[in-house]
Design a protein around this motif. Sequence first.
Motif, PDB file in Angstrom:
ATOM      1  N   GLU A  23      46.456  42.331 -11.973  1.00  0.00           N
ATOM      2  CA  GLU A  23      46.878  43.127 -11.103  1.00  0.00           C
ATOM      3  C   GLU A  23      46.939  45.099 -11.661  1.00  0.00           C
ATOM      4  OE1 GLU A  23      48.635  40.214 -11.040  1.00  0.00           O
ATOM      5  OE2 GLU A  23      46.736  39.290  -9.817  1.00  0.00           O
ATOM      6  N   ALA A  26      43.561  46.021 -13.314  1.00  0.00           N
ATOM      7  CA  ALA A  26      42.463  46.723 -12.281  1.00  0.00           C
ATOM      8  C   ALA A  26      43.475  48.148 -11.536  1.00  0.00           C
ATOM      9  CB  ALA A  26      42.114  45.600 -11.052  1.00  0.00           C
ATOM     10  N   GLU A  27      44.000  48.440 -11.081  1.00  0.00           N
ATOM     11  CA  GLU A  27      45.214  49.681 -10.036  1.00  0.00           C
ATOM     12  C   GLU A  27      44.977  50.457 -11.579  1.00  0.00           C
ATOM     13  OE1 GLU A  27      49.388  50.841  -8.488  1.00  0.00           O
ATOM     14  OE2 GLU A  27      48.962  48.632  -8.862  1.00  0.00           O
ATOM     15  N   LEU A  29      42.617  50.907 -13.934  1.00  0.00           N
ATOM     16  CA  LEU A  29      41.320  51.412 -14.144  1.00  0.00           C
ATOM     17  C   LEU A  29      40.960  52.192 -13.623  1.00  0.00           C
ATOM     18  CD1 LEU A  29      40.475  48.467 -15.737  1.00  0.00           C
ATOM     19  CD2 LEU A  29      39.994  50.371 -16.730  1.00  0.00           C
ATOM     20  N   GLU A  30      41.192  51.467 -11.815  1.00  0.00           N
ATOM     21  CA  GLU A  30      40.845  52.063 -10.760  1.00  0.00           C
ATOM     22  C   GLU A  30      41.482  54.221 -10.187  1.00  0.00           C
ATOM     23  OE1 GLU A  30      41.259  51.839  -5.802  1.00  0.00           O
ATOM     24  OE2 GLU A  30      41.239  50.537  -7.694  1.00  0.00           O
ATOM     25  N   LYS A  31      42.995  54.026 -10.588  1.00  0.00           N
ATOM     26  CA  LYS A  31      43.321  55.533 -11.031  1.00  0.00           C
ATOM     27  C   LYS A  31      42.488  56.804 -12.036  1.00  0.00           C
ATOM     28  CE  LYS A  31      48.042  54.454  -9.131  1.00  0.00           C
ATOM     29  NZ  LYS A  31      49.062  54.093  -8.907  1.00  0.00           N
ATOM     30  N   GLN A  32      43.006  55.633 -13.169  1.00  0.00           N
ATOM     31  CA  GLN A  32      41.915  55.754 -14.740  1.00  0.00           C
ATOM     32  C   GLN A  32      41.068  56.904 -14.261  1.00  0.00           C
ATOM     33  OE1 GLN A  32      40.850  53.812 -17.045  1.00  0.00           O
ATOM     34  NE2 GLN A  32      40.016  55.203 -19.185  1.00  0.00           N
ATOM     35  N   HIS A  33      40.277  56.076 -12.883  1.00  0.00           N
ATOM     36  CA  HIS A  33      38.660  56.772 -12.965  1.00  0.00           C
ATOM     37  C   HIS A  33      38.545  58.007 -13.019  1.00  0.00           C
ATOM     38  CE1 HIS A  33      34.144  56.376 -12.779  1.00  0.00           C
ATOM     39  NE2 HIS A  33      34.421  56.781 -11.188  1.00  0.00           N
ATOM     40  N   THR A  35      39.692  60.854 -14.654  1.00  0.00           N
ATOM     41  CA  THR A  35      40.716  62.163 -15.589  1.00  0.00           C
ATOM     42  C   THR A  35      40.232  62.236 -17.104  1.00  0.00           C
ATOM     43  OG1 THR A  35      41.483  59.457 -16.114  1.00  0.00           O
ATOM     44  CG2 THR A  35      42.547  60.004 -14.086  1.00  0.00           C
TER      45      THR A  35
END
Length: 562
Positions: A23, A26-27, A29-33, A35
Amino acid sequence: MDYRRKKIRIGDLLVQAEALTAEQLAEALEKQHGTGKKLGEFLVENNIITDEKLAQALSDQLGYEMVDLQAIQIDQNVTKLVKPEILKRNKCFPFAIDERTNAIKLAMSDPLDINAQDDVSIVTGFNVDPCVATERSILLAIDRFFGQGEVADALDAYAKEKNLGEQEDAESQEEINNSPIVVMVRDMIDNAVRQRASDIHVEPMENRIRVRYRIDGALYERGSYNINVLSAIIARIKIIGGMDISEKRKPQDGRITQVVDRVEYDIRVSILPTVYGEKVVMRLTAKMALTREKSQLGLKPNELKQFDYILSHPNGILLVTGPTGSGKSTTLYTALSELNKEDVNIITVEDPVEANIDGINQVHVNPKANLTFASALRSILRQDPDIIMIGEIRDEETARIAVQASITGHLVVSTLHTNSSANTITRLEDMGIESYLIADSVIGVIAQRLVRRLCPYCRKPKQATTEEKEYMGVNPNHDVTIYEPCGCNKCDNTGYKGRIGVYEIMVVTDELKQIIAHKEGASAIKAQALKDGMHTLHMSGSEYVLDGTTSYSEMCRISFDS
Protein backbone atom coordinates in the motif's frame (compact mmCIF):
# COMPACT_ATOMS: atom_id res chain seq x y z
CA MET A 1 20.85 -14.48 -9.27
CA ASP A 2 22.66 -11.80 -11.34
CA TYR A 3 20.52 -8.67 -11.22
CA ARG A 4 22.94 -6.58 -13.28
CA ARG A 5 21.10 -6.76 -16.61
CA LYS A 6 17.72 -8.01 -15.42
CA LYS A 7 15.00 -5.35 -15.24
CA ILE A 8 14.14 -5.18 -11.54
CA ARG A 9 12.04 -2.50 -9.88
CA ILE A 10 13.41 -1.02 -6.67
CA GLY A 11 9.89 -0.78 -5.20
CA ASP A 12 9.32 -4.53 -5.55
CA LEU A 13 12.63 -5.23 -3.79
CA LEU A 14 11.67 -2.97 -0.87
CA VAL A 15 8.31 -4.73 -0.49
CA GLN A 16 10.07 -8.13 -0.57
CA ALA A 17 12.47 -6.88 2.12
CA GLU A 18 9.44 -5.74 4.19
CA ALA A 19 10.90 -2.24 4.26
CA LEU A 20 7.63 -1.03 2.68
CA THR A 21 4.09 -2.36 2.46
CA ALA A 22 2.44 -2.79 -0.96
CA GLU A 23 0.00 0.00 0.00
CA GLN A 24 2.84 2.39 0.90
CA LEU A 25 4.56 1.58 -2.42
CA ALA A 26 1.38 2.21 -4.47
CA GLU A 27 0.79 5.53 -2.68
CA ALA A 28 4.44 6.59 -3.12
CA LEU A 29 4.45 5.70 -6.84
CA GLU A 30 1.35 7.81 -7.36
CA LYS A 31 2.87 10.82 -5.59
CA GLN A 32 6.29 10.34 -7.24
CA HIS A 33 4.79 10.43 -10.73
CA GLY A 34 5.76 13.66 -12.45
CA THR A 35 8.37 14.75 -9.88
CA GLY A 36 11.30 13.57 -12.02
CA LYS A 37 12.87 11.90 -8.98
CA LYS A 38 13.92 8.27 -8.60
CA LEU A 39 11.70 6.22 -6.30
CA GLY A 40 14.42 5.65 -3.67
CA GLU A 41 15.25 9.37 -3.57
CA PHE A 42 11.52 10.24 -3.28
CA LEU A 43 10.97 7.75 -0.42
CA VAL A 44 13.88 9.11 1.63
CA GLU A 45 12.99 12.75 0.92
CA ASN A 46 9.44 12.21 2.17
CA ASN A 47 10.55 10.31 5.32
CA ILE A 48 8.81 7.11 4.18
CA ILE A 49 12.07 5.18 4.63
CA THR A 50 15.52 6.17 5.96
CA ASP A 51 18.67 6.29 3.83
CA GLU A 52 20.19 3.47 5.94
CA LYS A 53 17.09 1.27 5.77
CA LEU A 54 16.89 1.69 1.98
CA ALA A 55 20.56 0.71 1.55
CA GLN A 56 20.26 -2.27 3.91
CA ALA A 57 17.14 -3.57 2.14
CA LEU A 58 18.80 -3.34 -1.29
CA SER A 59 21.92 -5.07 0.04
CA ASP A 60 19.88 -7.91 1.60
CA GLN A 61 17.65 -8.45 -1.43
CA LEU A 62 20.29 -8.16 -4.15
CA GLY A 63 23.04 -9.91 -2.23
CA TYR A 64 25.43 -7.00 -2.87
CA GLU A 65 27.98 -5.97 -0.26
CA MET A 66 27.00 -2.93 1.83
CA VAL A 67 29.87 -0.52 2.51
CA ASP A 68 30.40 2.49 4.76
CA LEU A 69 32.89 4.65 2.82
CA GLN A 70 33.88 6.48 6.00
CA ALA A 71 34.90 3.24 7.72
CA ILE A 72 37.04 1.56 5.04
CA GLN A 73 40.47 2.20 3.52
CA ILE A 74 39.95 3.75 0.08
CA ASP A 75 42.56 3.36 -2.68
CA GLN A 76 43.22 6.95 -3.82
CA ASN A 77 44.56 5.75 -7.18
CA VAL A 78 41.15 4.23 -7.91
CA THR A 79 39.28 7.44 -7.04
CA LYS A 80 41.31 9.31 -9.68
CA LEU A 81 39.98 7.07 -12.48
CA VAL A 82 36.57 8.80 -12.60
CA LYS A 83 35.83 12.54 -12.71
CA PRO A 84 33.86 13.95 -9.76
CA GLU A 85 31.05 15.28 -11.99
CA ILE A 86 30.31 11.71 -13.17
CA LEU A 87 30.28 10.48 -9.55
CA LYS A 88 27.97 13.31 -8.40
CA ARG A 89 25.59 12.81 -11.31
CA ASN A 90 25.30 9.05 -10.72
CA LYS A 91 25.67 9.13 -6.90
CA CYS A 92 28.37 6.47 -6.91
CA PHE A 93 32.00 6.17 -5.74
CA PRO A 94 34.81 3.75 -6.80
CA PHE A 95 36.86 2.59 -3.83
CA ALA A 96 38.90 -0.49 -4.78
CA ILE A 97 39.84 -2.91 -7.57
CA ASP A 98 39.10 -6.61 -7.10
CA GLU A 99 42.26 -8.27 -8.46
CA ARG A 100 40.59 -11.68 -8.71
CA THR A 101 37.93 -10.48 -11.15
CA ASN A 102 39.78 -7.37 -12.41
CA ALA A 103 36.64 -5.33 -11.66
CA ILE A 104 36.29 -1.92 -10.06
CA LYS A 105 34.26 -1.96 -6.82
CA LEU A 106 31.64 0.79 -7.04
CA ALA A 107 29.58 2.02 -4.08
CA MET A 108 26.13 3.03 -5.38
CA SER A 109 23.02 4.50 -3.79
CA ASP A 110 21.01 2.74 -6.55
CA PRO A 111 22.82 -0.48 -7.52
CA LEU A 112 20.15 -1.16 -10.18
CA ASP A 113 21.24 1.91 -12.18
CA ILE A 114 22.75 0.21 -15.26
CA ASN A 115 23.55 3.57 -16.95
CA ALA A 116 25.74 4.61 -13.99
CA GLN A 117 27.62 1.28 -14.14
CA ASP A 118 28.13 1.71 -17.90
CA ASP A 119 29.44 5.28 -17.46
CA VAL A 120 32.08 4.13 -14.95
CA SER A 121 32.96 1.03 -16.99
CA ILE A 122 33.53 3.06 -20.19
CA VAL A 123 35.66 5.70 -18.41
CA THR A 124 37.85 3.21 -16.46
CA GLY A 125 37.97 0.24 -18.84
CA PHE A 126 37.06 -2.10 -15.94
CA ASN A 127 34.00 -4.23 -15.36
CA VAL A 128 31.92 -2.88 -12.47
CA ASP A 129 31.28 -4.79 -9.24
CA PRO A 130 28.36 -2.86 -7.63
CA CYS A 131 28.14 -2.43 -3.85
CA VAL A 132 25.49 -0.57 -1.82
CA ALA A 133 26.10 2.61 0.21
CA THR A 134 23.88 5.40 1.53
CA GLU A 135 23.66 8.55 -0.58
CA ARG A 136 25.04 10.55 2.36
CA SER A 137 28.10 8.27 2.65
CA ILE A 138 28.80 8.66 -1.10
CA LEU A 139 28.42 12.47 -1.08
CA LEU A 140 30.69 12.75 1.95
CA ALA A 141 33.37 10.64 0.21
CA ILE A 142 33.14 12.83 -2.93
CA ASP A 143 33.46 15.95 -0.74
CA ARG A 144 36.45 14.48 1.06
CA PHE A 145 38.43 13.42 -2.03
CA PHE A 146 37.43 16.08 -4.56
CA GLY A 147 35.82 19.02 -2.72
CA GLN A 148 38.95 21.08 -2.05
CA GLY A 149 40.40 20.63 -5.56
CA GLU A 150 37.12 21.40 -7.32
CA VAL A 151 36.56 24.59 -5.34
CA ALA A 152 40.16 25.76 -5.77
CA ASP A 153 39.98 25.24 -9.58
CA ALA A 154 36.62 27.03 -9.77
CA LEU A 155 37.90 29.97 -7.71
CA ASP A 156 41.06 30.28 -9.83
CA ALA A 157 38.94 30.37 -12.98
CA TYR A 158 36.66 32.94 -11.36
CA ALA A 159 39.57 35.15 -10.31
CA LYS A 160 41.01 35.12 -13.85
CA GLU A 161 37.64 35.76 -15.44
CA LYS A 162 36.94 38.69 -13.12
CA ASN A 163 40.55 39.91 -13.02
CA LEU A 164 40.21 40.16 -9.26
CA GLY A 165 43.81 41.25 -8.83
CA GLU A 166 42.54 44.72 -9.79
CA GLN A 167 40.51 45.48 -6.60
CA GLU A 168 37.01 45.52 -8.10
CA ASP A 169 34.00 46.16 -5.89
CA ALA A 170 32.41 42.99 -4.50
CA GLU A 171 28.95 44.26 -5.43
CA SER A 172 29.72 44.13 -9.17
CA GLN A 173 31.18 40.62 -8.80
CA GLU A 174 27.92 39.05 -7.58
CA GLU A 175 26.18 37.55 -10.56
CA ILE A 176 24.21 34.45 -11.39
CA ASN A 177 23.31 31.51 -9.18
CA ASN A 178 25.60 28.99 -10.85
CA SER A 179 28.76 31.11 -10.54
CA PRO A 180 31.72 29.40 -8.81
CA ILE A 181 31.39 31.64 -5.71
CA VAL A 182 27.72 30.75 -5.23
CA VAL A 183 28.49 27.05 -5.63
CA MET A 184 31.52 27.31 -3.34
CA VAL A 185 29.56 28.88 -0.45
CA ARG A 186 26.74 26.36 -0.82
CA ASP A 187 29.21 23.44 -0.95
CA MET A 188 31.11 24.80 2.08
CA ILE A 189 27.90 24.61 4.14
CA ASP A 190 26.95 21.18 2.70
CA ASN A 191 30.41 19.75 3.52
CA ALA A 192 30.35 21.19 7.05
CA VAL A 193 26.96 19.58 7.76
CA ARG A 194 28.07 16.19 6.44
CA GLN A 195 31.18 16.35 8.62
CA ARG A 196 29.03 17.11 11.73
CA ALA A 197 30.47 20.63 12.11
CA SER A 198 28.78 23.12 14.43
CA ASP A 199 30.60 26.20 13.09
CA ILE A 200 32.38 27.33 9.92
CA HIS A 201 35.21 29.88 10.24
CA VAL A 202 36.25 31.78 7.07
CA GLU A 203 39.41 33.64 8.11
CA PRO A 204 41.43 36.08 5.98
CA MET A 205 45.18 35.82 6.53
CA GLU A 206 48.02 37.76 4.91
CA ASN A 207 48.21 35.70 1.70
CA ARG A 208 45.33 33.23 1.89
CA ILE A 209 41.86 32.48 3.20
CA ARG A 210 41.69 29.70 5.78
CA VAL A 211 38.45 27.73 6.23
CA ARG A 212 38.08 25.77 9.47
CA TYR A 213 35.21 23.61 10.76
CA ARG A 214 34.45 23.11 14.46
CA ILE A 215 33.74 19.40 14.83
CA ASP A 216 32.92 17.99 18.29
CA GLY A 217 34.20 21.21 19.85
CA ALA A 218 37.62 21.31 18.13
CA LEU A 219 38.65 23.32 15.05
CA TYR A 220 40.06 21.54 11.97
CA GLU A 221 41.36 23.21 8.80
CA ARG A 222 39.26 22.10 5.82
CA GLY A 223 40.20 24.55 3.08
CA SER A 224 42.70 27.19 1.92
CA TYR A 225 42.02 29.64 -0.93
CA ASN A 226 43.68 32.59 -2.62
CA ILE A 227 43.13 35.87 -0.77
CA ASN A 228 41.95 37.63 -3.98
CA VAL A 229 38.53 35.90 -3.88
CA LEU A 230 37.77 37.04 -0.30
CA SER A 231 35.59 40.03 -1.29
CA ALA A 232 33.45 37.84 -3.58
CA ILE A 233 32.95 35.16 -0.88
CA ILE A 234 32.03 37.78 1.75
CA ALA A 235 29.64 39.51 -0.67
CA ARG A 236 27.86 36.22 -1.39
CA ILE A 237 27.49 35.40 2.33
CA LYS A 238 26.18 38.92 3.04
CA ILE A 239 23.60 38.68 0.26
CA ILE A 240 22.14 35.34 1.38
CA GLY A 241 22.41 36.40 5.04
CA GLY A 242 20.39 39.58 4.49
CA MET A 243 23.25 41.96 5.38
CA ASP A 244 24.53 45.21 3.90
CA ILE A 245 27.20 44.34 1.31
CA SER A 246 28.47 47.93 1.13
CA GLU A 247 29.25 48.09 4.88
CA LYS A 248 32.76 46.73 5.49
CA ARG A 249 33.89 48.61 8.59
CA LYS A 250 31.34 47.43 11.16
CA PRO A 251 30.50 43.97 12.55
CA GLN A 252 27.27 42.53 11.10
CA ASP A 253 24.94 39.66 11.97
CA GLY A 254 22.68 37.74 9.62
CA ARG A 255 20.78 34.52 9.12
CA ILE A 256 20.74 31.91 6.33
CA THR A 257 18.41 28.94 5.83
CA GLN A 258 19.73 26.06 3.70
CA VAL A 259 18.49 22.52 3.08
CA VAL A 260 21.26 19.89 3.23
CA ASP A 261 20.47 16.23 2.53
CA ARG A 262 16.74 16.95 3.00
CA VAL A 263 17.22 18.56 6.44
CA GLU A 264 16.64 22.29 6.94
CA TYR A 265 19.48 24.12 8.69
CA ASP A 266 19.29 27.51 10.37
CA ILE A 267 22.65 29.29 10.04
CA ARG A 268 23.56 32.31 12.19
CA VAL A 269 26.22 34.45 10.53
CA SER A 270 28.60 36.86 12.24
CA ILE A 271 30.97 39.11 10.25
CA LEU A 272 33.85 40.93 11.94
CA PRO A 273 36.36 43.31 10.28
CA THR A 274 39.98 42.24 10.93
CA VAL A 275 43.33 43.66 9.77
CA TYR A 276 43.36 41.39 6.67
CA GLY A 277 39.66 41.71 5.80
CA GLU A 278 36.30 40.56 7.08
CA LYS A 279 36.14 37.28 9.01
CA VAL A 280 32.98 35.16 8.92
CA VAL A 281 31.71 32.63 11.45
CA MET A 282 28.61 30.61 10.57
CA ARG A 283 26.88 28.60 13.32
CA LEU A 284 24.92 25.63 11.95
CA THR A 285 21.79 24.33 13.67
CA ALA A 286 19.39 21.74 12.29
CA LYS A 287 15.91 23.11 12.94
CA MET A 288 14.91 19.82 14.59
CA ALA A 289 18.21 19.19 16.43
CA LEU A 290 17.46 21.37 19.46
CA THR A 291 14.12 19.69 20.16
CA ARG A 292 14.99 16.14 21.07
CA GLU A 293 13.86 13.48 23.50
CA LYS A 294 15.26 13.98 27.01
CA SER A 295 16.67 10.42 26.83
CA GLN A 296 19.02 11.69 24.06
CA LEU A 297 20.65 14.34 26.28
CA GLY A 298 23.01 11.82 27.88
CA LEU A 299 21.47 12.07 31.36
CA LYS A 300 22.21 9.06 33.58
CA PRO A 301 19.20 7.35 35.27
CA ASN A 302 19.62 9.22 38.60
CA GLU A 303 20.06 12.54 36.73
CA LEU A 304 16.93 11.85 34.67
CA LYS A 305 14.95 11.45 37.92
CA GLN A 306 16.29 14.78 39.24
CA PHE A 307 15.53 16.47 35.89
CA ASP A 308 11.93 15.17 35.94
CA TYR A 309 11.50 16.19 39.58
CA ILE A 310 12.59 19.79 38.86
CA LEU A 311 10.29 20.03 35.80
CA SER A 312 7.32 18.75 37.84
CA HIS A 313 7.27 22.00 39.89
CA PRO A 314 4.38 24.29 38.90
CA ASN A 315 6.40 27.42 39.74
CA GLY A 316 9.97 28.48 40.50
CA ILE A 317 13.18 29.09 38.52
CA LEU A 318 15.23 26.40 36.77
CA LEU A 319 18.67 27.70 35.75
CA VAL A 320 20.94 25.99 33.21
CA THR A 321 24.56 27.18 33.38
CA GLY A 322 27.76 26.66 31.49
CA PRO A 323 30.06 28.35 28.94
CA THR A 324 29.11 29.07 25.32
CA GLY A 325 28.72 25.86 23.31
CA SER A 326 28.04 23.61 26.31
CA GLY A 327 24.57 22.54 25.13
CA LYS A 328 22.48 24.85 27.36
CA SER A 329 20.04 25.74 24.57
CA THR A 330 19.46 22.07 23.76
CA THR A 331 18.67 21.30 27.42
CA LEU A 332 16.28 24.28 27.66
CA TYR A 333 14.47 23.43 24.43
CA THR A 334 14.19 19.79 25.53
CA ALA A 335 12.65 20.94 28.84
CA LEU A 336 10.17 23.17 26.97
CA SER A 337 9.22 20.36 24.55
CA GLU A 338 8.61 18.13 27.58
CA LEU A 339 6.32 20.76 29.15
CA ASN A 340 4.61 21.72 25.86
CA LYS A 341 1.03 20.52 26.44
CA GLU A 342 -2.30 21.88 25.25
CA ASP A 343 -3.30 23.13 28.71
CA VAL A 344 -0.26 25.38 29.31
CA ASN A 345 0.73 28.73 27.82
CA ILE A 346 4.50 28.84 27.16
CA ILE A 347 6.19 32.10 26.13
CA THR A 348 9.90 32.57 25.42
CA VAL A 349 12.03 35.69 25.07
CA GLU A 350 15.30 34.96 23.24
CA ASP A 351 18.22 36.67 21.53
CA PRO A 352 17.97 35.23 18.91
CA VAL A 353 15.18 32.60 18.62
CA GLU A 354 17.26 29.48 17.92
CA ALA A 355 14.54 27.03 16.85
CA ASN A 356 10.84 27.32 16.19
CA ILE A 357 8.63 25.01 18.27
CA ASP A 358 4.97 24.45 17.44
CA GLY A 359 2.65 25.50 20.24
CA ILE A 360 5.14 27.86 21.92
CA ASN A 361 4.99 31.67 21.61
CA GLN A 362 8.51 32.92 20.91
CA VAL A 363 9.64 36.56 21.16
CA HIS A 364 12.84 37.85 19.54
CA VAL A 365 14.69 40.56 21.52
CA ASN A 366 15.13 43.78 19.52
CA PRO A 367 17.10 46.49 21.38
CA LYS A 368 16.60 48.97 18.47
CA ALA A 369 12.86 48.83 19.11
CA ASN A 370 13.51 48.98 22.88
CA LEU A 371 12.41 45.34 23.19
CA THR A 372 14.97 44.14 25.76
CA PHE A 373 14.76 41.00 27.94
CA ALA A 374 13.35 43.12 30.78
CA SER A 375 10.76 45.05 28.73
CA ALA A 376 9.65 41.88 26.90
CA LEU A 377 9.26 40.08 30.25
CA ARG A 378 6.99 42.81 31.61
CA SER A 379 4.72 42.46 28.57
CA ILE A 380 4.83 38.66 28.75
CA LEU A 381 3.52 38.70 32.32
CA ARG A 382 0.35 40.35 31.00
CA GLN A 383 -0.08 37.51 28.47
CA ASP A 384 -1.27 34.97 31.08
CA PRO A 385 1.77 32.63 30.81
CA ASP A 386 2.22 29.39 32.74
CA ILE A 387 5.84 28.85 31.71
CA ILE A 388 8.38 31.51 30.70
CA MET A 389 11.72 30.85 29.07
CA ILE A 390 14.34 33.62 29.19
CA GLY A 391 17.25 33.13 26.78
CA GLU A 392 19.75 34.52 29.29
CA ILE A 393 19.70 36.46 32.57
CA ARG A 394 22.21 39.23 31.93
CA ASP A 395 21.41 41.95 34.45
CA GLU A 396 19.70 42.71 37.77
CA GLU A 397 16.50 44.01 36.12
CA THR A 398 15.92 40.77 34.19
CA ALA A 399 16.86 38.65 37.22
CA ARG A 400 14.47 40.56 39.48
CA ILE A 401 11.51 40.20 37.09
CA ALA A 402 12.29 36.47 36.69
CA VAL A 403 12.32 36.00 40.48
CA GLN A 404 9.06 37.94 40.94
CA ALA A 405 7.41 35.94 38.12
CA SER A 406 8.43 32.63 39.71
CA ILE A 407 7.15 33.66 43.16
CA THR A 408 3.80 34.72 41.68
CA GLY A 409 3.10 31.26 40.28
CA HIS A 410 5.05 30.90 37.03
CA LEU A 411 7.67 28.33 36.05
CA VAL A 412 10.69 30.21 34.69
CA VAL A 413 13.58 28.51 32.85
CA SER A 414 16.72 30.42 31.89
CA THR A 415 20.50 30.32 31.46
CA LEU A 416 23.46 31.97 33.22
CA HIS A 417 27.20 31.89 32.47
CA THR A 418 28.74 30.40 35.62
CA ASN A 419 31.17 27.55 36.31
CA SER A 420 29.15 25.45 38.74
CA SER A 421 25.71 25.05 40.31
CA ALA A 422 26.74 26.58 43.66
CA ASN A 423 28.33 29.62 41.95
CA THR A 424 25.03 30.30 40.18
CA ILE A 425 23.37 31.17 43.50
CA THR A 426 26.16 33.57 44.50
CA ARG A 427 26.03 35.15 41.00
CA LEU A 428 22.38 36.06 41.56
CA GLU A 429 23.34 37.58 44.93
CA ASP A 430 26.11 39.58 43.20
CA MET A 431 23.50 40.89 40.77
CA GLY A 432 21.69 42.41 43.73
CA ILE A 433 18.89 39.88 44.30
CA GLU A 434 18.07 39.38 48.01
CA SER A 435 19.13 35.96 49.30
CA TYR A 436 15.70 35.16 50.80
CA LEU A 437 14.10 35.73 47.35
CA ILE A 438 16.67 33.42 45.71
CA ALA A 439 15.98 30.72 48.34
CA ASP A 440 12.25 31.06 47.71
CA SER A 441 12.36 31.05 43.92
CA VAL A 442 15.17 28.77 42.64
CA ILE A 443 14.05 25.13 42.42
CA GLY A 444 17.08 23.68 40.67
CA VAL A 445 20.33 24.44 38.86
CA ILE A 446 21.86 22.34 36.07
CA ALA A 447 25.54 23.02 35.30
CA GLN A 448 26.66 21.26 32.14
CA ARG A 449 29.52 20.68 29.72
CA LEU A 450 30.04 18.60 26.58
CA VAL A 451 32.84 16.05 26.28
CA ARG A 452 33.94 14.29 23.12
CA ARG A 453 33.08 10.60 22.89
CA LEU A 454 35.98 8.27 22.15
CA CYS A 455 35.65 6.53 18.78
CA PRO A 456 34.53 2.98 19.73
CA TYR A 457 36.38 1.49 16.72
CA CYS A 458 39.91 2.67 17.54
CA ARG A 459 40.13 3.71 21.21
CA LYS A 460 43.22 2.23 22.95
CA PRO A 461 43.08 0.72 26.45
CA LYS A 462 45.74 1.68 28.99
CA GLN A 463 46.32 1.31 32.72
CA ALA A 464 45.52 4.45 34.68
CA THR A 465 48.49 5.96 36.52
CA THR A 466 48.42 6.55 40.29
CA GLU A 467 47.97 10.29 39.72
CA GLU A 468 45.00 9.69 37.33
CA LYS A 469 43.34 7.30 39.79
CA GLU A 470 43.69 9.78 42.65
CA TYR A 471 42.24 12.60 40.53
CA MET A 472 39.23 10.43 39.62
CA GLY A 473 38.70 9.36 43.24
CA VAL A 474 39.57 5.69 42.61
CA ASN A 475 41.56 3.50 45.02
CA PRO A 476 45.21 3.88 43.85
CA ASN A 477 45.88 0.20 44.70
CA HIS A 478 43.29 -1.11 42.21
CA ASP A 479 44.09 -1.82 38.55
CA VAL A 480 41.95 0.50 36.43
CA THR A 481 41.71 0.38 32.64
CA ILE A 482 40.89 3.64 30.87
CA TYR A 483 40.97 4.49 27.16
CA GLU A 484 42.88 6.93 24.97
CA PRO A 485 42.06 8.35 21.51
CA CYS A 486 43.81 6.75 18.56
CA GLY A 487 42.33 7.64 15.14
CA CYS A 488 40.85 5.72 12.20
CA ASN A 489 38.78 6.27 9.03
CA LYS A 490 35.55 6.10 11.04
CA CYS A 491 36.45 9.18 13.11
CA ASP A 492 38.49 11.00 10.41
CA ASN A 493 41.65 10.20 12.41
CA THR A 494 40.64 12.43 15.35
CA GLY A 495 40.10 9.59 17.87
CA TYR A 496 36.69 11.04 18.80
CA LYS A 497 33.21 10.79 17.31
CA GLY A 498 30.27 12.77 18.69
CA ARG A 499 29.79 14.40 22.09
CA ILE A 500 27.85 13.66 25.25
CA GLY A 501 26.58 15.91 28.04
CA VAL A 502 28.13 15.91 31.51
CA TYR A 503 25.77 17.26 34.18
CA GLU A 504 25.84 18.63 37.71
CA ILE A 505 22.21 18.81 38.87
CA MET A 506 21.50 20.62 42.12
CA VAL A 507 17.95 20.23 43.41
CA VAL A 508 17.20 23.00 45.94
CA THR A 509 16.08 21.14 49.09
CA ASP A 510 14.74 22.69 52.32
CA GLU A 511 18.23 22.46 53.87
CA LEU A 512 19.73 24.28 50.88
CA LYS A 513 17.07 27.00 51.10
CA GLN A 514 18.23 27.72 54.68
CA ILE A 515 21.90 27.97 53.63
CA ILE A 516 21.04 30.24 50.66
CA ALA A 517 18.79 32.50 52.78
CA HIS A 518 21.56 32.90 55.38
CA LYS A 519 24.17 33.78 52.69
CA GLU A 520 26.59 31.06 53.80
CA GLY A 521 28.45 31.10 50.45
CA ALA A 522 29.21 28.77 47.53
CA SER A 523 31.30 26.28 49.59
CA ALA A 524 28.49 25.65 52.09
CA ILE A 525 25.95 25.35 49.25
CA LYS A 526 28.15 22.79 47.45
CA ALA A 527 28.77 20.78 50.64
CA GLN A 528 25.02 20.52 51.38
CA ALA A 529 24.19 19.70 47.72
CA LEU A 530 26.71 16.83 47.82
CA LYS A 531 25.02 15.54 51.00
CA ASP A 532 21.71 15.72 49.12
CA GLY A 533 23.10 13.45 46.37
CA MET A 534 24.45 15.90 43.79
CA HIS A 535 27.23 14.62 41.50
CA THR A 536 29.71 17.34 40.52
CA LEU A 537 30.91 17.77 36.92
CA HIS A 538 34.20 16.20 38.05
CA MET A 539 32.42 13.11 39.46
CA SER A 540 30.16 12.71 36.40
CA GLY A 541 33.11 13.17 34.03
CA SER A 542 35.16 10.57 35.95
CA GLU A 543 32.34 8.03 35.50
CA TYR A 544 32.51 8.53 31.74
CA VAL A 545 36.30 7.98 31.80
CA LEU A 546 35.96 4.80 33.83
CA ASP A 547 33.31 3.31 31.52
CA GLY A 548 35.34 4.16 28.37
CA THR A 549 32.97 6.82 27.00
CA THR A 550 35.59 9.58 27.02
CA SER A 551 39.28 10.14 27.72
CA TYR A 552 41.01 11.36 30.88
CA SER A 553 42.17 14.56 29.11
CA GLU A 554 38.57 15.43 28.11
CA MET A 555 37.42 14.97 31.71
CA CYS A 556 40.22 17.25 32.98
CA ARG A 557 39.23 19.91 30.43
CA ILE A 558 35.66 20.22 31.75
CA SER A 559 36.36 19.82 35.47
CA PHE A 560 39.44 21.99 36.05
CA ASP A 561 37.51 24.25 38.39
CA SER A 562 35.89 21.50 40.51
